[in-house]
Every structure is written in C-alpha cells, then in structure tokens.
Design a protein around this motif. Sequence first.
Motif, PDB file in Angstrom:
ATOM      1  N   PRO A  86       6.923  -7.097  65.441  1.00 44.05           N
ATOM      2  CA  PRO A  86       6.233  -7.837  64.368  1.00 44.05           C
ATOM      3  C   PRO A  86       5.826  -9.253  64.753  1.00 44.05           C
ATOM      4  N   PHE A  87       6.693  -9.972  65.461  1.00 45.64           N
ATOM      5  CA  PHE A  87       6.354 -11.350  65.802  1.00 45.64           C
ATOM      6  C   PHE A  87       5.168 -11.394  66.759  1.00 45.64           C
ATOM      7  N   THR A  88       5.182 -10.518  67.749  1.00 42.17           N
ATOM      8  CA  THR A  88       4.053 -10.433  68.681  1.00 42.17           C
ATOM      9  C   THR A  88       2.784 -10.033  67.956  1.00 42.17           C
ATOM     10  N   HIS A  89       2.894  -9.050  67.066  1.00 48.92           N
ATOM     11  CA  HIS A  89       1.731  -8.588  66.308  1.00 48.92           C
ATOM     12  C   HIS A  89       1.127  -9.725  65.490  1.00 48.92           C
ATOM     13  N   GLU A 121       5.016 -12.323  55.254  1.00 50.65           N
ATOM     14  CA  GLU A 121       5.842 -12.193  54.057  1.00 50.65           C
ATOM     15  C   GLU A 121       6.917 -11.129  54.239  1.00 50.65           C
ATOM     16  N   GLU A 122       6.558 -10.015  54.861  1.00 47.94           N
ATOM     17  CA  GLU A 122       7.501  -8.908  55.021  1.00 47.94           C
ATOM     18  C   GLU A 122       8.661  -9.263  55.943  1.00 47.94           C
ATOM     19  N   HIS A 123       8.362  -9.962  57.032  1.00 49.97           N
ATOM     20  CA  HIS A 123       9.387 -10.230  58.050  1.00 49.97           C
ATOM     21  C   HIS A 123       9.886 -11.672  58.037  1.00 49.97           C
ATOM     22  N   GLY A 124       9.360 -12.501  57.147  1.00 54.93           N
ATOM     23  CA  GLY A 124       9.840 -13.873  57.061  1.00 54.93           C
ATOM     24  C   GLY A 124       9.381 -14.755  58.196  1.00 54.93           C
ATOM     25  N   PHE A 125       8.110 -14.643  58.565  1.00 59.81           N
ATOM     26  CA  PHE A 125       7.541 -15.483  59.615  1.00 59.81           C
ATOM     27  C   PHE A 125       6.616 -16.523  58.955  1.00 59.81           C
ATOM     28  N   PRO A 126       7.125 -17.701  58.632  1.00 59.64           N
ATOM     29  CA  PRO A 126       6.304 -18.674  57.896  1.00 59.64           C
ATOM     30  C   PRO A 126       5.070 -19.141  58.662  1.00 59.64           C
ATOM     31  N   GLU A 127       5.156 -19.214  59.990  1.00 59.60           N
ATOM     32  CA  GLU A 127       3.999 -19.704  60.745  1.00 59.60           C
ATOM     33  C   GLU A 127       2.819 -18.758  60.617  1.00 59.60           C
ATOM     34  N   TRP A 128       3.090 -17.452  60.721  1.00 65.00           N
ATOM     35  CA  TRP A 128       1.983 -16.491  60.619  1.00 65.00           C
ATOM     36  C   TRP A 128       1.494 -16.397  59.172  1.00 65.00           C
ATOM     37  N   GLY A 159       1.603 -26.081  54.519  1.00 60.87           N
ATOM     38  CA  GLY A 159       2.716 -25.231  54.931  1.00 60.87           C
ATOM     39  C   GLY A 159       3.167 -25.471  56.353  1.00 60.87           C
ATOM     40  N   PHE A 160       2.313 -26.090  57.178  1.00 61.35           N
ATOM     41  CA  PHE A 160       2.711 -26.399  58.553  1.00 61.35           C
ATOM     42  C   PHE A 160       3.674 -27.583  58.612  1.00 61.35           C
ATOM     43  N   VAL A 161       3.653 -28.433  57.593  1.00 61.77           N
ATOM     44  CA  VAL A 161       4.437 -29.672  57.621  1.00 61.77           C
ATOM     45  C   VAL A 161       5.941 -29.407  57.719  1.00 61.77           C
ATOM     46  N   PRO A 162       6.514 -28.514  56.891  1.00 60.29           N
ATOM     47  CA  PRO A 162       7.964 -28.265  57.005  1.00 60.29           C
ATOM     48  C   PRO A 162       8.381 -27.721  58.366  1.00 60.29           C
ATOM     49  N   MET A 163       7.425 -27.138  59.096  1.00 60.26           N
ATOM     50  CA  MET A 163       7.729 -26.602  60.424  1.00 60.26           C
ATOM     51  C   MET A 163       7.619 -27.672  61.503  1.00 60.26           C
ATOM     52  N   GLY A 164       7.218 -28.880  61.109  1.00 63.76           N
ATOM     53  CA  GLY A 164       7.051 -29.945  62.090  1.00 63.76           C
ATOM     54  C   GLY A 164       5.713 -29.906  62.794  1.00 63.76           C
TER      55      GLY A 164
END
Length: 356
Positions: A86-89, A121-128, A159-164
């Motif tokens: 999922p992360f690669t996808h 949303e499904e896998h909890g990847f905020p960046e994607w 949404g990018f701000v909390p990720m630094g």
Amino acid sequence: MVEILAPAHWIIELSTLLSGDLNEARKLSRGWRERFEAGPQGVFPINLSVTVSQHYCLAVHLQGGISEALKLCQESLKRARIFKQPFTHGMVLIHVGWLYQVRREPEAVREGAEAAMALGEEHGFPEWLEWGRWLHGWALTELGKIEQGVAEMEAGIAGFVPMGGVPRQAFTAAILAKVYEKLGRIDQAIAMLDDQLVRIERSGERLDEAELYRVKGELLYARDGAGSSEGESCLRKAIEIARRQESRWWELRATMHQCPTPRPRLSGRLVKGAVLRVLYGMARPLKSLVGVDPLNSHQVCCEVLRPQPCPRQYLQYSRTPRRRNILRCRELKENCQGCVLMHHISLASSQSLPNG
C-alpha cells in the motif's frame, strides 16, 4: 549490510533529484534501480526499485523525454499494483499524478487522486491522503469548479504542516498561485511564492525553483502590465536556472510562459534561440527543425507544452502575407500552444523574426 545500504542509497538518489541535479539523479536512478530489483531490501516499507523508477521518470520528463516518462510511469503503476504494498502504491499514484498534472490532463489526475485518498484513509497514510486531496483540488479547478478546487488544494497544503512539510512543497505553491490568479488574488499568490523562494534558499530543494520564478514573472506581468521589468527579470531567472539544471521542460515553459506571443520585453531572438535549442533536445527524432514532417512536429509541440488539449488532427497553413506558415487549429479556428511553437520554428529559418 546490503539491507542497510539500500535505503541509504535511495535517500541519496532522492536528495539529488530534489536538489535539481537531474543528470546525476538519472545516473543514480538507473544504477540503483537494477540493484534494488536484484537484491534484498530488508524491512524498508516501500519497494525501492519501483519508487526509484518514479524518480527517474520525473527527471526524464523534465529533461524532455515526455513520452518515455509517461510510459515508464504507467509501467511502475502496474508493478506497484502487482506487489500489493500500500505505501509503495500510494507513492506511485502521487508521482503519476504529478506527471499528468504538468501534462494538463485533469481527468487522469482526478482518478489517481481519488485512489490515493482512498488508500491513505484506509491504511492511515496522511501524506498520500493530503497529496491526493491537493491533486484532486487542482483537477477540479481545471474542470471548472474553481472555488471547490482551491479549498481542497489549501486543505491539502495545510495538511502538510503537521508532518513538518513534504518534498516538492514549492511546486504546490506554484500551481496554487496560478489558480489564485484566476480569482484575482495576485498579491497573495506573489507573497506565497516569495515565502517558498526563501524556503528554497534554506533547504536547497531547487527542483522546482525555475517554475516558481516563471509563475512569479507571469503574475507580475498580470499585475503590472507588459512593461514590468521585475516580471521580465523573473522570467530570465527561470530560464537561467532551467538551463543550469538542463531541464528543457521548465526552460520551454519559462520561454513561452503560456502566452500565445512573446512578451514585449522578451526579445524575439531569445525566444527563437530557446525554442530551437529546447525543442531539438526534446524531439530527438527531428534531425532537422526545418522541413520536418509537419504532422509529427505539431504532435511533438503540443505534447511538450500542452496547456490545453489541441483537437486538431490535420494542419492548415495560413498564407497571409504577414503571417505565413502559421499553423492553425482547424476546429478551434485559433492557435494552440503547439501551433505557436511551430510558428516560431518556421520563423527561425528566416531573418524576419523581430528582435524586440
């Protein structure tokens, strides 16, 4: 040891690309893509061979391999689906979205963005999730839903701000600034670009620096008029940076800057030289720019700039005394960017191109 070194080499390759050293990034990508395919990757959460291929695609596109980059991206997307990581996808979906975005294909961008948001949303990847939201917003602005699209783009950037922060954040500002121009928010757009230019000096992430200066130059022209010396300076700075990086895509965009004719303060000689040099590097099969097959030339030119789709299938020459050999779109009855570029190529073989 190999399992430890593989992620380190991946980070070096990505950092090289983001710094704007496209030649070195392509070299590293080619070499390490093969090694990653053959060797172990340890517990790294992404498939390195697939993601390095995406970095390679971006460098190839910026250096003029438009069709090659699209083909490689589509192949990487197929491989990502096969691996079922999922992360690669998600990462590949975002990279493909970037490519379709600069090609001005909003429907393709929207489809990929929706898939990226669902996966995030499904896998909890905020960046994607946030990248997908931003890309989806841009697609909506291109499809006529400007207010809704801008809201999504702004939400994605927030949404990018909390990720630094995220890589290519300067690119998001450049694209959003052009949308702000449509809404008349030019001063806000320029201020946002200035903030990103300061950030670039601090971070060294110069991959999209030329595009920032190009967009700023266009905004200054829109605000101050065609005589803006500051706007001209920004465009020349964009061309200088693009040439230093050997980024033919950014150079051509800065030279033509989405205008059907050159700005009054950019000399015809500058436009002619840049168009000839850039197009020749992008369209390597065109051994000569004079007397080439016009259908192929038009296809290449429209593919290079692509500010909007050109529906014309056949060429129609305008034989008027003052505008000979200007290629026109038969259905639209007006010049598309590819036709304008072909006009400059036809003029380049004569001495009639004005210098002012």
